[in-house]
Design a protein around this motif. Sequence first.
Motif, mmCIF file in Angstrom:
data_model
loop_
_atom_site.group_PDB
_atom_site.id
_atom_site.type_symbol
_atom_site.label_atom_id
_atom_site.label_comp_id
_atom_site.label_asym_id
_atom_site.label_seq_id
_atom_site.Cartn_x
_atom_site.Cartn_y
_atom_site.Cartn_z
ATOM 1 N N THR A 1 72.006 46.347 48.903
ATOM 2 C CA THR A 1 72.283 46.880 47.592
ATOM 3 C C THR A 1 72.329 48.463 48.638
ATOM 4 O O THR A 1 73.976 49.035 48.409
ATOM 5 C CB THR A 1 71.506 47.516 46.183
ATOM 6 O OG1 THR A 1 71.849 46.126 46.079
ATOM 7 C CG2 THR A 1 72.365 48.951 45.392
ATOM 8 N N TYR B 1 81.275 46.041 44.214
ATOM 9 C CA TYR B 1 80.349 45.001 44.684
ATOM 10 C C TYR B 1 79.801 44.690 43.449
ATOM 11 O O TYR B 1 78.771 45.408 42.382
ATOM 12 C CB TYR B 1 78.795 46.538 45.209
ATOM 13 C CG TYR B 1 77.162 45.801 45.600
ATOM 14 C CD1 TYR B 1 78.101 44.386 46.086
ATOM 15 C CD2 TYR B 1 76.553 46.237 45.330
ATOM 16 C CE1 TYR B 1 77.147 44.233 46.721
ATOM 17 C CE2 TYR B 1 75.040 45.316 45.815
ATOM 18 C CZ TYR B 1 75.003 44.496 46.562
ATOM 19 O OH TYR B 1 74.084 43.943 47.182
ATOM 20 N N ASP C 1 77.210 42.355 42.736
ATOM 21 C CA ASP C 1 75.226 42.104 43.100
ATOM 22 C C ASP C 1 74.870 40.700 42.648
ATOM 23 O O ASP C 1 75.371 40.263 40.893
ATOM 24 C CB ASP C 1 74.639 42.972 42.071
ATOM 25 C CG ASP C 1 73.639 42.907 43.289
ATOM 26 O OD1 ASP C 1 73.415 43.029 44.124
ATOM 27 O OD2 ASP C 1 72.266 43.824 42.448
ATOM 28 N N ARG D 1 61.726 46.233 49.422
ATOM 29 C CA ARG D 1 61.915 46.646 48.857
ATOM 30 C C ARG D 1 59.756 47.455 48.198
ATOM 31 O O ARG D 1 59.360 48.210 47.478
ATOM 32 C CB ARG D 1 62.248 46.378 47.707
ATOM 33 C CG ARG D 1 61.670 46.839 46.089
ATOM 34 C CD ARG D 1 62.383 46.553 45.126
ATOM 35 N NE ARG D 1 64.145 46.047 45.291
ATOM 36 C CZ ARG D 1 64.774 44.889 45.395
ATOM 37 N NH1 ARG D 1 64.551 43.920 45.365
ATOM 38 N NH2 ARG D 1 65.792 45.391 45.878
#
Lengths: 271, 689
Positions: free
Chosen positions: A51, A108, A110, A226
């Motif tokens: 992302t 986009y 996702d 992350r």
Amino acid sequence: MKFPTSLAPELARIEREPYYQPVGDEVALFESAQRRRLPVLLKGPTGCGKTRFVEYMAWRLQRPLVTVACHDDLTTADLVGRYLIVGNETVWVDGPLAAAVRAGAICYLDEIVEARKDTTVVIHPLADNRRLLAIDKRGELVAAPDDFMLVISYNPGYQSVLKEIKPSTRQRFVALEFDYPEATIEAGIVAQEGSVDAETARRLVKLGELTRNLKGAGLDEGASTRLLVHAAQLIADGVEPATACTAAIARALSDDPEMTGTLDDLVHAVF
Amino acid sequence: MSASTRKLFANELEERLDELLFASTSHRSAKGISEGLEKLAREQQERVLHWVGVAAQSYAEIGYLVAALGPRALARLDAAGFEAWVLAGLEAYDREGGQAAMRLLRDLDAFCAARAQSAARLGDLEARLGRFLQGLSGRPLALAAAATAHTDTETVFLPAQLAALPTARDNRRLYRAMAALLWAQTRHGTFGSAGSDVAAAFARWPERARAQRWFAVLEAIRLEAVLGAELPGLAAEIARLRGPWPARLLPAVARLAHPDAAVSRTLTFLEEIMAGEDEPPQLPHAGAIDLEAALRVRAARIARESETVRRALSTLKGFGGRQGAGEDAPALNVEGGRVALSLDGEIVALPPEAQAAAQSLLQDLGEVPPECLVPAGPGAWQPTPRQGGGEDALTGHRQPHARYDEWDYRRRAYRRGWCHLFEVELPPGDPGYVAKVGLRNTAAIRDIRRRFELLRGEDRLLGRQPEGEEIDLDALVDAAADRRAGAEASGRLYVRRVRRERSLAAMFMVDMSGSTQGWVNDAERESLVMLCEALERLGDAYAIYGFSGWTRTRCDIYPVKRFDERYDATVRGRIAAIEAKDYTRMGVAVRHLTRLLEAQPARHKLLVTLSDGRPDDFGDEYRGHYGIEDTRRALQEAHERGVRSYCVTIDRHGADYLPRLYGPARYTVLDDARKLPLKIADIYRRLAS
Ligand SMILES: Nc1ncnc2c1ncn2[C@@H]1O[C@H](COP(=O)(O)OP(=O)(O)OP(=O)(O)O)[C@@H](O)[C@H]1O
Ligand SMILES: [Mg+2]
């Protein structure tokens, strides 16, 4: 035929450069694909920067970015648009995909596998050389301008047989493969994003590596970049490192008491 | 409170005990025992009954003893302690037989003393330690009990019990410290690396035993410091557990405790020590070193893995005929721990099994030796000699139900119609078996049913329905627009919830080979019971087949539940009848079951294998590479036909060829068969939701 008035959703352009640390040749490839008007598929495990990469590319190419998180009740209308009643009039509102096409934005989608199969089909004519979006309800066919670009993402680590991307979909895309970056690069990202010193970042990345060694041996996935960033942020906020890792990493990876025991051991080996 | 929390009365207990202990084997009556159990709370009663059942599967007498001593044990031990007590008994049984098990269980005093005081037991920690080591290195290391702690570089041996430190907590940590230091020996060059030949150094000292004792101590000093560089938390804990170094080691510490010290430094220092006559001090945290064993195992591994790399290289395009050619020599480069081959300036990725082998070589040698770059020529393969004609003698005169091709990796071709497949009926097994498993796992089954019902209950919203519980705003707006435009408006204005159409067919393939004898077989059968419970709730189409065989001319497939059969008494009887039989020719089983699965109308098809992950057949041919390659091929064929496979492997040591074996299939490794029944439903849930 006369169309009712349209309400176009606002498309935001990204003003400030998002922090993105290139890992390989993905930036050049993406730019090539954009020049050649080819759609792009980003695949890779969760939390590895997909992302963030798209945000960065949108900024770099100076295109608005429209992001849609796919889920299994996402209908074609949610993507393409629908009529609304405003006062006494019916008004057509473009969905995010139609808006992105008209504006020549980057769209986009996702986690494309989460979307219903019939929904994925609307992107097919957009993703091959026709570059067309059909808006059935209005009997309209929108040709995508050159600037428009379709990007989808997909996590191949999923185990469910119900969640696989169809060959007819995936074979329309240029695929860029993402993975957790090499240790020194990842440490740089963790230090930057988590505002911690280089040594703390290095240890967090080491811990990440240890958990990734357990993939398939009790864990479905190791810690993502992350999660490492999350732990770093807690540490930067004054939380004691081992506590931060336990909360942000070990507990986030598993509920199995045996596994969390092992993860705690690994946390204490590093901190 | 509901009936299920009520205490069981002696007569009820007696009935269940009779059932669990197969009444027959135990000549004594369960009466006296049930009176003892009657005084316990229901939860404790259930705990005892559960473990009685588990134990009785090994040996009824142990079950009997667990029941008899249960109340006394529970009075002194908590839940985990009670479980540890039974498991210790069962381990003793596996290791030394019934007498030893009974002795251990009867000596509750000793067990409680060891547990309550300070000792830590390897049995309790093994799984956790094993995963810890795998986390450290990515390469699975086996764990085993031995009198002294040491490693042969593939297995880490630790004492069965540790009581060196005053608290149990510290003793558990001591286990971790010892294991980590032994792992560090294999990782950081104790047994030699590119630059140092440890064997040659040792050859110089006549007092080899004393040299090894010192070597172990000096390496503990060096490795602690080396660990400190990457794993400072672990190094700090080791330091705390060992306490201050004895004064006479301080010179050694000054010389060796550096994060980048290599084994050569230890050897130089050892040289000086061996000039004197001192014995080293005893350090509780430093294991011993068995140089012979380690060097032998390490050499064998290096040879094996070099061979794997070479073989893989020979299959890489453009590499075959290059030996000694004058062009740029191919080179391996290592970047970020991954190994790639550069060939005429191009980077070529290594196939996964060669990648794993190269990584392992890196760990052992610090480099991939240049000899590996000479690919194994096409002539390197020697066919294994046939076993003198015995094979076809076994065929008998049965006609196979089907013949399947088999992949011969050496020929890179199929052997046509090579495997003869027979579908064989299982004789009906114990009709009460499934009920007994249910009895032992009431709570788990309740949980499975609940969760799978939730899964099934996931609804989907259908719009534009003539009726439904909510208004469909989209449809309403369209209707309004149509009406305004003068067209006829649709009356389909509602949203309705419908049950999601899953359209999934699942096939379970169960390993019935001889190597599953014992726990694995028990676990497989129990898992099937759990699975059936889950799948019956879910309503997915499913089938279960067992497989085993004896050479290519007798590949047997045992239907346990066909797709069109119900989960009834017959199927339950067949589950009970699953037993360890002969060999594991996996490829043909995968092919046959893929064919059956293909005939199913469902949109998604899933093949789940339960095995111990060792393809093997009589007469060596299918053992090793051949079987691995054929199985992999069969899974690939399945994949191409739209069948997705998932391989559940029960293996303590998580063999490193699994990624190769399972190729395109996803898989998981369970270190302990006993966990399978509790995990299997979860595994399926992840695959199918
Ligand atoms: N190359 C990178 N440069 C900068 N930040 C990164 C990079 N890779 C990962 N990150 C960090 O990791 C976080 C997670 O990345 P991101 O949200 O892009 O993951 P993702 O791949 O989209 O995951 P998911 O599949 O779960 O959506 C980011 O917020 C960022 O902090
Ligand atoms: Mg994302």
